[in-house]
Design a protein around this motif. Structure first.
Motif, PDB file in Angstrom:
ATOM      1  N   TRP A 524      38.483  57.073  46.256  1.00  0.00           N
ATOM      2  CA  TRP A 524      37.260  56.471  46.808  1.00  0.00           C
ATOM      3  C   TRP A 524      36.795  55.218  46.065  1.00  0.00           C
ATOM      4  O   TRP A 524      36.023  54.449  46.608  1.00  0.00           O
ATOM      5  N   ASN A 525      37.212  55.066  44.812  1.00  0.00           N
ATOM      6  CA  ASN A 525      36.781  53.925  44.010  1.00  0.00           C
ATOM      7  C   ASN A 525      35.264  53.774  43.937  1.00  0.00           C
ATOM      8  O   ASN A 525      34.741  52.663  43.966  1.00  0.00           O
ATOM      9  N   ASP A 526      34.548  54.906  43.876  1.00  0.00           N
ATOM     10  CA  ASP A 526      33.098  54.846  43.630  1.00  0.00           C
ATOM     11  C   ASP A 526      32.859  54.658  42.142  1.00  0.00           C
ATOM     12  O   ASP A 526      33.759  54.856  41.337  1.00  0.00           O
ATOM     13  N   LEU A 527      31.625  54.348  41.773  1.00  0.00           N
ATOM     14  CA  LEU A 527      31.281  54.258  40.352  1.00  0.00           C
ATOM     15  C   LEU A 527      31.567  55.611  39.689  1.00  0.00           C
ATOM     16  O   LEU A 527      31.060  56.641  40.144  1.00  0.00           O
ATOM     17  N   LEU A 608      28.107  39.452  27.920  1.00  0.00           N
ATOM     18  CA  LEU A 608      29.439  39.069  28.402  1.00  0.00           C
ATOM     19  C   LEU A 608      29.417  38.811  29.911  1.00  0.00           C
ATOM     20  O   LEU A 608      30.005  37.840  30.411  1.00  0.00           O
ATOM     21  N   ILE A 609      28.715  39.682  30.634  1.00  0.00           N
ATOM     22  CA  ILE A 609      28.658  39.538  32.094  1.00  0.00           C
ATOM     23  C   ILE A 609      27.919  38.261  32.482  1.00  0.00           C
ATOM     24  O   ILE A 609      28.327  37.541  33.398  1.00  0.00           O
ATOM     25  N   ALA A 610      26.879  37.960  31.746  1.00  0.00           N
ATOM     26  CA  ALA A 610      26.127  36.723  32.026  1.00  0.00           C
ATOM     27  C   ALA A 610      27.029  35.496  31.892  1.00  0.00           C
ATOM     28  O   ALA A 610      26.836  34.481  32.574  1.00  0.00           O
ATOM     29  N   ALA A 611      28.035  35.585  31.026  1.00  0.00           N
ATOM     30  CA  ALA A 611      28.946  34.449  30.838  1.00  0.00           C
ATOM     31  C   ALA A 611      30.121  34.510  31.807  1.00  0.00           C
ATOM     32  O   ALA A 611      31.046  33.703  31.724  1.00  0.00           O
ATOM     33  N   GLY A 612      30.114  35.510  32.719  1.00  0.00           N
ATOM     34  CA  GLY A 612      31.157  35.558  33.743  1.00  0.00           C
ATOM     35  C   GLY A 612      32.282  36.539  33.462  1.00  0.00           C
ATOM     36  O   GLY A 612      33.258  36.608  34.204  1.00  0.00           O
ATOM     37  N   PHE A 613      32.172  37.325  32.386  1.00  0.00           N
ATOM     38  CA  PHE A 613      33.211  38.313  32.103  1.00  0.00           C
ATOM     39  C   PHE A 613      32.980  39.573  32.930  1.00  0.00           C
ATOM     40  O   PHE A 613      31.888  39.797  33.452  1.00  0.00           O
ATOM     41  N   GLU A 614      34.019  40.385  33.034  1.00  0.00           N
ATOM     42  CA  GLU A 614      33.847  41.711  33.630  1.00  0.00           C
ATOM     43  C   GLU A 614      34.684  42.715  32.850  1.00  0.00           C
ATOM     44  O   GLU A 614      35.450  42.345  31.952  1.00  0.00           O
ATOM     45  N   GLU A 651      43.541  40.359  39.542  1.00  0.00           N
ATOM     46  CA  GLU A 651      42.261  40.478  40.250  1.00  0.00           C
ATOM     47  C   GLU A 651      42.356  41.389  41.458  1.00  0.00           C
ATOM     48  O   GLU A 651      41.388  42.021  41.842  1.00  0.00           O
ATOM     49  N   ARG A 652      43.553  41.502  42.007  1.00  0.00           N
ATOM     50  CA  ARG A 652      43.711  42.409  43.144  1.00  0.00           C
ATOM     51  C   ARG A 652      43.598  43.866  42.695  1.00  0.00           C
ATOM     52  O   ARG A 652      42.928  44.663  43.326  1.00  0.00           O
ATOM     53  N   TYR A 653      44.237  44.200  41.604  1.00  0.00           N
ATOM     54  CA  TYR A 653      44.309  45.618  41.202  1.00  0.00           C
ATOM     55  C   TYR A 653      43.361  45.979  40.065  1.00  0.00           C
ATOM     56  O   TYR A 653      43.427  47.085  39.539  1.00  0.00           O
ATOM     57  N   ARG A 654      42.477  45.092  39.658  1.00  0.00           N
ATOM     58  CA  ARG A 654      41.546  45.414  38.568  1.00  0.00           C
ATOM     59  C   ARG A 654      40.742  46.655  38.950  1.00  0.00           C
ATOM     60  O   ARG A 654      40.333  46.821  40.100  1.00  0.00           O
ATOM     61  N   GLY A 655      40.563  47.513  37.971  1.00  0.00           N
ATOM     62  CA  GLY A 655      39.765  48.714  38.200  1.00  0.00           C
ATOM     63  C   GLY A 655      40.496  49.819  38.938  1.00  0.00           C
ATOM     64  O   GLY A 655      39.947  50.896  39.148  1.00  0.00           O
ATOM     65  N   LEU A 656      41.753  49.592  39.316  1.00  0.00           N
ATOM     66  CA  LEU A 656      42.505  50.618  40.046  1.00  0.00           C
ATOM     67  C   LEU A 656      42.849  51.772  39.110  1.00  0.00           C
ATOM     68  O   LEU A 656      43.528  51.588  38.111  1.00  0.00           O
ATOM     69  N   LYS A 779      34.048  47.053  42.232  1.00  0.00           N
ATOM     70  CA  LYS A 779      32.865  46.459  41.593  1.00  0.00           C
ATOM     71  C   LYS A 779      33.069  46.589  40.100  1.00  0.00           C
ATOM     72  O   LYS A 779      33.649  47.570  39.653  1.00  0.00           O
ATOM     73  N   CYS A 780      32.530  45.670  39.328  1.00  0.00           N
ATOM     74  CA  CYS A 780      32.602  45.802  37.885  1.00  0.00           C
ATOM     75  C   CYS A 780      31.655  46.915  37.453  1.00  0.00           C
ATOM     76  O   CYS A 780      30.449  46.834  37.667  1.00  0.00           O
ATOM     77  N   GLU A 781      32.214  47.984  36.869  1.00  0.00           N
ATOM     78  CA  GLU A 781      31.350  49.132  36.556  1.00  0.00           C
ATOM     79  C   GLU A 781      30.378  48.828  35.425  1.00  0.00           C
ATOM     80  O   GLU A 781      29.281  49.375  35.373  1.00  0.00           O
ATOM     81  N   TRP A 782      30.739  47.903  34.532  1.00  0.00           N
ATOM     82  CA  TRP A 782      29.793  47.557  33.468  1.00  0.00           C
ATOM     83  C   TRP A 782      28.587  46.805  34.043  1.00  0.00           C
ATOM     84  O   TRP A 782      27.465  46.949  33.583  1.00  0.00           O
ATOM     85  N   LYS A 783      28.843  45.999  35.100  1.00  0.00           N
ATOM     86  CA  LYS A 783      27.734  45.282  35.739  1.00  0.00           C
ATOM     87  C   LYS A 783      26.745  46.296  36.324  1.00  0.00           C
ATOM     88  O   LYS A 783      25.532  46.175  36.176  1.00  0.00           O
TER      89      LYS A 783
END
Lengths: 824, 124
Positions: A524-527, A608-614, A651-656, A779-783
């Protein structure tokens, strides 16, 4: 060893403890493992080598006299008299006096620096002398001589020579060609081998300085070990008038009785049918025969197969059956690879039906199977070379029926002489694990060489009983991961609690919780911290960071393809300085920030997120990084832009999330600077497109990735990766990397290629759709954590003192950065 | 606010936190003076357990961040460092009999408030 084995066997046969057992030994310690004697120099202690401690003898009511050899046997009175003056009477006497080193009559063998290689005391003398020696020589290129040479290497004498009288090494086990391969291999390891050398004198005043040979050459040496063979210890037998062979050995019959029916001889001192059996397995068999005979069962010793397999200084050497059958009675198949130092020769009957014997050097994995094939006269496949080389491409020829095809009498464990039938019977009686079978039958407990065959027999027997062997997750879920994934998918389950309610029982544990968490994330790729699933995550996933020594965490921002702007580098530097973090470049072209307090994690990520990291998902069983070389944008060899493609893929598979972590890389040309062939999926540019490799692995068991498809355009390449990853996610066992998954997959890469490229299962459309759904949901889970005050609250060490850091955490300084204080 | 509410049988019950502060089927770390106590909420069984926060294996303050579970019905906690598991009934190490046991503490819930019972005699 044989004496100990005899004690063990007779005890297990005595139903009531009526017999009185007395053991006399010349050496100062109980029986020890001479087979592994050379390990004494590789760090084992004399205690490690004991067959059983002295207490074992006490527990079994055996009286043990050490350092007290029997000196006289009175056969009429049936008594023995020992060196220390003990007199014991006997009903039966078993002589297991073994053998001594044979020292050839060369002038000078009494000089200082000359040793024999036989007992732990000999080894202690060698160890004490070795520090002053620079050049070592071993006389004897047989099995024991090579063991002794290894001992010298282990003692730090790098310059070691082996002298053999015969034209080849191990003349009793292997042939000339095999010896050449072995010599080659050993010389690469630092041993210098001299064959056809007859030592005529040992030079030096009191202390050895060199060796003189019959061909007038000579060799400097300051330490010499003589290991030129054994001589049976038959002096006691001679003294009391028992018959001995003219070249030594106590003559015995099929019951191992000497010329006195109340006295037996077993092991290396026994001469049966004109032959001394200098290996441990026949010695154990003799012990078994005598123990049976004394307790009233009839068994006989009728000779023993001298097949043997050993590892000499890291090189496999094996010979089995009759390795020297003459050419008129056999045909042979020879395989030789001088590059790798592998030599294999098998002899088969002229009609090609049966295996007679053979020699294996450099790679003896097939030894057990070949030995059984020869011993049990198993009919060979139509192409007999298949048993040596395995069935090769093109034909579907079967390389023999495997261990299950052996007859029940086939001896699987030759140390303990346990048959296939006995092992299968144990499995049928409910011993369905290796440990249980070992306990029940003793198979595999001595040298361990038969363990793979025992495992195959367990699986095979269970399958034959109609038992479906599957890996259930744990006591809470009686399903395999694949089954559970299908159920959770079908029933649309989103939390661990629901999964437990529907398909499990009890409360779950540290095994099933992360498995279900991973399945839910993959489907499901939920948080992952939502729906009460936070507490079923592994600790790293629960806090979205990697726990390190001392209880702090490390933070890895995603740096796709390893490409980063100076401005972002600056942000990482500023964050690291502000929160006092140790920084290190990772193997995956990213930057790891260590030593973050739990309560600082949300603040660190906010910046880090404010500077565009994930998130880099370094904490998850998920896609980690897609490494890249610099590619065609800068590199003069680059064929395509590997960096851009790596970024696109990362970027396609990030968080997989997957059953285990996933690593990838893209190389811009065949020079392979990104090491793509060591990754779970790796891509290498070709003139026409991309080659896609899958199921590689670094780590403790490195494995090269295998080519799945070649010359793909970028779009097709990604579609194949979609299908490959989704198929892996859906079918792999928990915590199984792609390499291991492929190794276990029936049909291997051919099957995988059929599924992924040729759509043999008709599922690729679904696989692609499912992957696209996961990609779209990323989604970036840290965000999400940073933006939720409720979630942020969980990143505190103390529930009743928010913001307070763990006072037990301590750091030290090293090279201008901090490091965790070492744990005890 | 006083943290100590009652003393009976030499046990001091101190107020740790509220029920909803502890994630279901998970743990938190409670500060008690200079001590750290791990508190676990087995929501599915409606049971509470507490133990020392330090894992004796490598002496890390980590058990509260571990994973709860049961083995044949016995509640246990797995340390996040090396997955050593400890019984929350008697504190013994289940996965490695040679490992030291952990101290466990009684827990009481009153009006959604969680109290942990510590030995009155050894209060720091």
């Amino acid at each position: 060893m044989v004496s100990y084995k005899f004690c063990e066997k007779i005890i297990s046969r005595l139903t009531t403890n009526k017999a009185e057992i007395v053991v006399f030994g010349e050496e100062p310690r109980p029986a020890y493992d001479r087979v592994h004697l050379s390990e004494f120099f590789a760090g084992k202690t004399a205690e490690d080598l004991l067959m059983a401690p002295a207490s074992w003898y006490v527990e079994n009511n055996i009286r043990l006299h050490l350092g007290d050899p029997v000196q006289q046997i009175d056969r009429t009175a049936k008594t023995v008299h020992s060196y220390k003056g003990i007199t014991e009477s006997y009903d039966y006497l078993v002589m297991a006096t073994g053998s001594a080193a044979f020292v050839p009559p060369i002038p000078g063998v009494d000089k200082k620096g000359v040793f024999i290689y036989r007992t732990i005391e000999d080894l202690e003398l060698m160890r004490d002398y070795a520090p002053r020696a620079k050049k070592g020589v071993v006389i004897g290129g047989g099995l024991l001589g090579l063991e002794a040479a290894k001992a010298l290497l282990d003692l730090g004498i790098a310059n070691t020579h082996v002298i053999e009288f015969a034209p080849r090494l191990m003349p009793r086990q292997i042939d000339d060609s095999g010896s050449r391969v072995l010599e080659n291999k050993l010389s690469q390891l630092g041993l210098q081998i001299h064959t056809n050398k007859n030592t005529s004198a040992i030079l030096g005043e009191d202390t050895i300085t060199g060796l003189q040979f019959a061909d007038d050459s000579h060799l400097d040496a300051d330490m010499l070990v003589i290991s030129a063979g054994i001589k049976p210890r038959d002096e006691l037998a001679k003294l009391c008038g028992l018959e001995t062979g003219h070249r030594g050995g106590i003559v015995v019959n099929e019951q191992l009785q000497t010329t006195d029916p109340f006295i037996y001889a077993i092991g290396e001192c026994a001469l049966y049918n004109g032959m001394i059996y200098g290996l441990v397995a026949p010695g154990y068999e003799m012990a078994e025969v005598v123990a049976s005979h004394i307790t009233g069962t009839q068994k006989s010793f009728t000779g023993f197969d001298m097949s043997t397999k050993l590892k000499l200084i890291g090189v496999d050497v094996a010979s089995f059956g009759d390795p020297f059958v003459s050419a008129e009675h056999s045909r042979s198949v020879v395989f030789e690879d001088t590059m790798k130092g592998v030599y294999k020769r098998i002899s088969i009957t002229p009609d090609g039906k049966h295996l007679l014997g053979g020699i294996l050097i450099g790679d003896a994995d097939a030894y057990n199977m070949l030995l059984q094939t020869a011993r049990n006269k198993v009919v060979l496949p139509p192409n007999p070379e298949d048993v040596l080389l395995g069935a090769r491409g093109g034909s579907s020829a079967d390389a023999g029926p495997g261990v299950l095809g052996l007859p029940d009498e086939a001896v699987i464990c030759s140390c303990e002489s346990i048959s296939k039938g006995a092992i299968c019977a144990a499995v049928e009686a409910g011993n369905e694990t290796l440990d249980a079978v070992k306990k029940c039958t003793k198979a595999g407990t001595c040298c361990g060489g038969c363990v793979p065959m025992v495992k195959d027999l367990i699986t095979g027997t269970m399958k034959a009983q109609g038992k479906y062997i599957r890996n259930v997750i744990c006591e809470h879920f009686a399903y395999s991961r694949q089954e559970l994934l299908d159920l959770i998918h079908l029933k649309q389950i989103y939390s661990f609690d629901e999964a437990l309610d529907h398909y499990g029982h009890g409360d779950g544990c540290e095994v099933c919780k992360p498995v279900v968490a991973s399945i839910l994330a993959s489907l499901w790729n939920d948080l992952i911290l939502d729906k009460g699933n936070d507490t079923v995550q592994d600790s790293n996933d629960r806090f979205l960071a990697n726990i390190q020594k001392g209880g702090t965490y490390s933070v890895v921002p995603r740096i796709p393809g390893g490409e980063i702007t100076p401005a972002r580098l600056l942000v990482i530097a500023q964050v690291a300085m502000k929160y006092n973090l140790y920084t290190k470049i990772t193997g995956g072209q990213r930057i790891d920030l260590f030593g973050a307090h739990l309560s600082d994690l949300p603040d660190i990520w906010e910046e880090l997120i404010a500077a565009g990291f994930e998130s880099g998902h370094a904490y998850g069983k998920a896609l980690r990084t897609v490494k890249s070389c610099v590619g065609s944008t800068w590199c003069r060899f680059g064929l395509h832009d590997s960096v851009s493609f790596a970024i696109q893929i990362e970027e396609r598979y990030r968080g997989l999330r997957a059953p285990h972590k996933l690593k990838s890389a893209v190389s811009g040309c065949i020079r392979e600077c990104a090491e793509a062939q060591s990754k779970d999926f790796g891509i290498i540019a070709t003139e026409k497109g991309w080659n896609l490799y899958v199921c590689g692995n670094g780590g403790s068991k490195p494995q090269h990735a295998i080519l799945l498809a070649s010359d793909l355009d970028s779009e097709t390449c990604i579609r194949y990766i979609d299908r490959f990853l989704m198929f892996y996610i859906k079918t792999a066992d928990p915590l199984t990397r792609t390499a291991t998954w492929l190794n276990k997959l029936d049909g291997g890469i051919t099957y995988l290629r059929n599924v992924v490229v040729n759509d043999s299962l008709g599922i690729v459309e679904d696989l692609e759709k499912e992957m696209q759904a996961l990609v779209d949901k990323y989604k970036c889970e840290w965000k999400e954590v940073v933006e939720s005050p409720e979630l942020r609250k969980r990143f505190n060490h103390f529930v009743n003192a928010p913001g307070h850091k763990d006072p037990s955490i301590q750091f030290e300084t090293m090279r201008e950065q901090k490091k965790a204080t070492d744990w005890k | 606010m006083s943290t100590t509410i009652a003393t009976e049988n030499a046990i001091t019950w101190f107020y740790a936190c509220n029920v909803q502060d502890v994630p279901a089927n998970g743990g938190v770390c409670v500060k008690y003076g200079e001590e750290q106590i791990a508190l676990f909420r087995f929501a599915r069984r409606n049971e509470w357990y507490a133990s020392q926060n330090e894992c004796p294996h490598r002496r890390q303050m980590a058990l509260s961040r571990g994973m709860t579970g049961t083995q044949e019905g016995e509640p246990k906690i797995a340390c996040p460092f090396h997955k050593k598991t400890f019984s929350l009934k008697d504190g013994r190490c289940i996965s490695d009999p040679a490992e030291c046991a952990i101290t466990t503490y009684p827990v009481r819930i009153e009006n959604d408030r969680v109290y942990i019972g510590v030995d009155g005699a050894s209060e720091c």
